[in-house]
Design a protein around this motif. Structure first.
Motif, PDB file in Angstrom:
ATOM      1  N   GLY A  71       0.841  -1.214   0.000  1.00 54.63           N
ATOM      2  CA  GLY A  71       0.000   0.000   0.000  1.00 54.63           C
ATOM      3  C   GLY A  71       0.866   1.250   0.000  1.00 54.63           C
ATOM      4  O   GLY A  71       0.648   2.179   0.768  1.00 54.63           O
ATOM      5  N   GLY A  73       1.073   3.755  -1.967  1.00 52.48           N
ATOM      6  CA  GLY A  73       0.543   5.036  -2.460  1.00 52.48           C
ATOM      7  C   GLY A  73       1.530   5.630  -3.468  1.00 52.48           C
ATOM      8  O   GLY A  73       1.931   4.982  -4.436  1.00 52.48           O
ATOM      9  N   PHE A  76       5.588   5.810  -0.301  1.00 53.94           N
ATOM     10  CA  PHE A  76       6.014   5.978   1.098  1.00 53.94           C
ATOM     11  C   PHE A  76       5.659   4.746   1.911  1.00 53.94           C
ATOM     12  O   PHE A  76       4.494   4.342   1.898  1.00 53.94           O
ATOM     13  CB  PHE A  76       5.337   7.210   1.722  1.00 53.94           C
ATOM     14  CG  PHE A  76       5.647   8.479   0.990  1.00 53.94           C
ATOM     15  CD1 PHE A  76       6.850   9.128   1.201  1.00 53.94           C
ATOM     16  CD2 PHE A  76       4.748   9.007   0.075  1.00 53.94           C
ATOM     17  CE1 PHE A  76       7.149  10.309   0.524  1.00 53.94           C
ATOM     18  CE2 PHE A  76       5.041  10.171  -0.616  1.00 53.94           C
ATOM     19  CZ  PHE A  76       6.247  10.829  -0.388  1.00 53.94           C
ATOM     20  N   ASP A  94       0.739  -1.285  -4.833  1.00 55.08           N
ATOM     21  CA  ASP A  94      -0.522  -0.621  -4.478  1.00 55.08           C
ATOM     22  C   ASP A  94      -1.617  -1.114  -5.418  1.00 55.08           C
ATOM     23  O   ASP A  94      -1.354  -1.450  -6.577  1.00 55.08           O
ATOM     24  CB  ASP A  94      -0.397   0.902  -4.569  1.00 55.08           C
ATOM     25  CG  ASP A  94      -1.440   1.604  -3.698  1.00 55.08           C
ATOM     26  OD1 ASP A  94      -1.090   2.049  -2.587  1.00 55.08           O
ATOM     27  OD2 ASP A  94      -2.619   1.690  -4.123  1.00 55.08           O
ATOM     28  N   ILE A  96      -4.012   0.706  -6.508  1.00 58.26           N
ATOM     29  CA  ILE A  96      -4.486   1.794  -7.385  1.00 58.26           C
ATOM     30  C   ILE A  96      -3.410   2.094  -8.440  1.00 58.26           C
ATOM     31  O   ILE A  96      -2.298   2.546  -8.122  1.00 58.26           O
ATOM     32  CB  ILE A  96      -4.832   3.045  -6.555  1.00 58.26           C
ATOM     33  CG1 ILE A  96      -5.988   2.719  -5.600  1.00 58.26           C
ATOM     34  CG2 ILE A  96      -5.192   4.223  -7.465  1.00 58.26           C
ATOM     35  CD1 ILE A  96      -6.452   3.868  -4.738  1.00 58.26           C
ATOM     36  N   LYS A  99      -1.488   5.509  -8.770  1.00 62.38           N
ATOM     37  CA  LYS A  99      -0.463   5.769  -7.746  1.00 62.38           C
ATOM     38  C   LYS A  99       0.840   5.062  -8.123  1.00 62.38           C
ATOM     39  O   LYS A  99       1.928   5.614  -7.961  1.00 62.38           O
ATOM     40  CB  LYS A  99      -0.950   5.334  -6.369  1.00 62.38           C
ATOM     41  CG  LYS A  99      -2.133   6.166  -5.900  1.00 62.38           C
ATOM     42  CD  LYS A  99      -2.420   6.014  -4.427  1.00 62.38           C
ATOM     43  CE  LYS A  99      -3.581   6.909  -4.044  1.00 62.38           C
ATOM     44  NZ  LYS A  99      -3.916   6.842  -2.620  1.00 62.38           N
ATOM     45  N   TRP A 146      -3.362 -10.568   4.982  1.00 63.84           N
ATOM     46  CA  TRP A 146      -2.969 -10.501   3.561  1.00 63.84           C
ATOM     47  C   TRP A 146      -1.708 -11.328   3.330  1.00 63.84           C
ATOM     48  O   TRP A 146      -1.596 -12.042   2.342  1.00 63.84           O
ATOM     49  CB  TRP A 146      -2.672  -9.050   3.149  1.00 63.84           C
ATOM     50  CG  TRP A 146      -3.868  -8.175   2.977  1.00 63.84           C
ATOM     51  CD1 TRP A 146      -5.156  -8.571   2.754  1.00 63.84           C
ATOM     52  CD2 TRP A 146      -3.888  -6.736   3.011  1.00 63.84           C
ATOM     53  NE1 TRP A 146      -5.969  -7.473   2.641  1.00 63.84           N
ATOM     54  CE2 TRP A 146      -5.226  -6.336   2.786  1.00 63.84           C
ATOM     55  CE3 TRP A 146      -2.927  -5.751   3.196  1.00 63.84           C
ATOM     56  CZ2 TRP A 146      -5.613  -5.002   2.751  1.00 63.84           C
ATOM     57  CZ3 TRP A 146      -3.298  -4.426   3.158  1.00 63.84           C
ATOM     58  CH2 TRP A 146      -4.630  -4.048   2.945  1.00 63.84           C
TER      59      TRP A 146
HETATM   60  N1  SAM Z   1       1.683   4.243   2.295  1.00 70.30           N
HETATM   61  C1  SAM Z   1       1.300   5.458   1.587  1.00 70.30           C
HETATM   62  C2  SAM Z   1       1.625   6.684   2.403  1.00 70.30           C
HETATM   63  O1  SAM Z   1       1.959   6.538   3.575  1.00 70.30           O
HETATM   64  O2  SAM Z   1       1.552   7.799   1.849  1.00 70.30           O
HETATM   65  C3  SAM Z   1      -0.178   5.436   1.182  1.00 70.30           C
HETATM   66  C4  SAM Z   1      -1.142   5.420   2.326  1.00 70.30           C
HETATM   67  S1  SAM Z   1      -2.830   5.462   1.755  1.00 70.30           S
HETATM   68  C5  SAM Z   1      -3.640   6.095   3.168  1.00 70.30           C
HETATM   69  C6  SAM Z   1      -3.274   3.729   1.726  1.00 70.30           C
HETATM   70  C7  SAM Z   1      -2.902   3.026   0.435  1.00 70.30           C
HETATM   71  O3  SAM Z   1      -3.108   1.619   0.600  1.00 70.30           O
HETATM   72  C8  SAM Z   1      -3.711   3.473  -0.756  1.00 70.30           C
HETATM   73  O4  SAM Z   1      -2.867   3.915  -1.778  1.00 70.30           O
HETATM   74  C9  SAM Z   1      -4.474   2.205  -1.145  1.00 70.30           C
HETATM   75  O5  SAM Z   1      -4.675   2.098  -2.538  1.00 70.30           O
HETATM   76  C10 SAM Z   1      -3.562   1.113  -0.624  1.00 70.30           C
HETATM   77  N2  SAM Z   1      -4.244  -0.169  -0.381  1.00 70.30           N
HETATM   78  C11 SAM Z   1      -5.349  -0.373   0.376  1.00 70.30           C
HETATM   79  N3  SAM Z   1      -5.692  -1.689   0.347  1.00 70.30           N
HETATM   80  C12 SAM Z   1      -4.781  -2.313  -0.446  1.00 70.30           C
HETATM   81  C13 SAM Z   1      -4.590  -3.674  -0.869  1.00 70.30           C
HETATM   82  N4  SAM Z   1      -5.413  -4.632  -0.496  1.00 70.30           N
HETATM   83  N5  SAM Z   1      -3.537  -3.952  -1.668  1.00 70.30           N
HETATM   84  C14 SAM Z   1      -2.699  -2.969  -2.074  1.00 70.30           C
HETATM   85  N6  SAM Z   1      -2.823  -1.683  -1.706  1.00 70.30           N
HETATM   86  C15 SAM Z   1      -3.852  -1.345  -0.905  1.00 70.30           C
END
Ligand code: SAM
Length: 208
Positions: A71, A73, A76, A94, A96, A99, A146
């Motif tokens: 995840g 993003g 980070f 990620d 998305i 991103k 996961w």
């Molecule tokens: N880690 C980054 C940061 O600290 O800036 C992003 C944090 S953002 C709040 C959460 C991220 O987790 C999102 O980009 C979302 O797409 C990703 N995410 C959520 N569930 C996920 C999954 N099952 N597999 C991969 N990514 C996931």
């Protein structure tokens, strides 16, 4: 990049340059594809780069080889750590796609050969890792599930799961049902922003 230099006094010119370039290139991409709040951009170094790098203050990163950032993003903690530790391989995942486009474009612009962006859900990641990272993504128990239920994701011996998290974590960590250690980021970086932020440190053998 004086703030980072304070906490990493032996930074090479090359890493310093890349961290500065990262600020510029990431900020440009964040205008097009929102990865962090635009209001945070003036504080990118402190709130996002240094927060990511706190992992490198917490643990000797050179004991690891294959790092997974779940995840990620816009990258980070994976990109700042990838700049700081070029001998380690980083897979940044990620769910998305846009991103991950930012991650790939930034890694290309900075010529980060050790940082690989992958558009994938955590549940489907393939590979072997000795360090798994995640910042502000999901409850601890969800992240562990996961990893645990994914047959294609191998957790190597002597590995760690390190989570960057904020707030009251007692209930969340009890619910996860694992042994863990909790380290305040403010013990590593003496800046008000890090009050109430923690590194959750879990041994790999606890999860798989
Ligand atoms: N880690 C980054 C940061 O600290 O800036 C992003 C944090 S953002 C709040 C959460 C991220 O987790 C999102 O980009 C979302 O797409 C990703 N995410 C959520 N569930 C996920 C999954 N099952 N597999 C991969 N990514 C996931």
């Amino acid at each position: 990049m004086s703030l980072t230099g304070e906490y990493f006094p032996h930074l090479t010119e090359n890493k310093l340059q890349k961290l500065n370039d990262f600020k510029v290139v990431f900020s440009e991409w964040n205008e097009k594809i929102n990865c962090v709040s635009r209001k945070d951009i003036p504080f990118l170094e402190e709130r996002h780069i240094l927060h990511s790098l706190s992992i490198g203050l917490h643990i000797d990163m050179n004991r690891f080889n294959h790092v997974l950032d779940i995840g990620t993003g816009g990258g980070f903690p994976g990109i700042p750590l990838g700049i700081m530790f070029p001998d380690l391989e980083f897979k940044l995942v990620d769910s998305i796609g846009k991103k991950i486009k930012v991650v790939k474009e930034v890694a290309k612009a900075l010529d980060l050969k050790n940082v690989h962006g992958v558009h994938e859900r955590a549940e489907n990641i393939k590979g072997e890792f000795d360090l798994i990272l995640s910042r502000a993504v999901a409850r601890t128990g969800v992240i562990i599930e996961w990893v645990r239920s994914n047959q294609d994701l191998r957790v190597l011996p002597d590995s760690k799961l390190l989570l960057l998290k904020g707030g009251d974590l007692k209930e969340e960590l009890a619910e996860a049902g694992i042994n863990y250690s909790l380290f305040p980021v403010s013990d590593l970086i003496n800046i008000d922003f890090f009050a109430g932020k923690f590194i959750v440190d879990i041994e790999g053998k606890e999860i798989k």
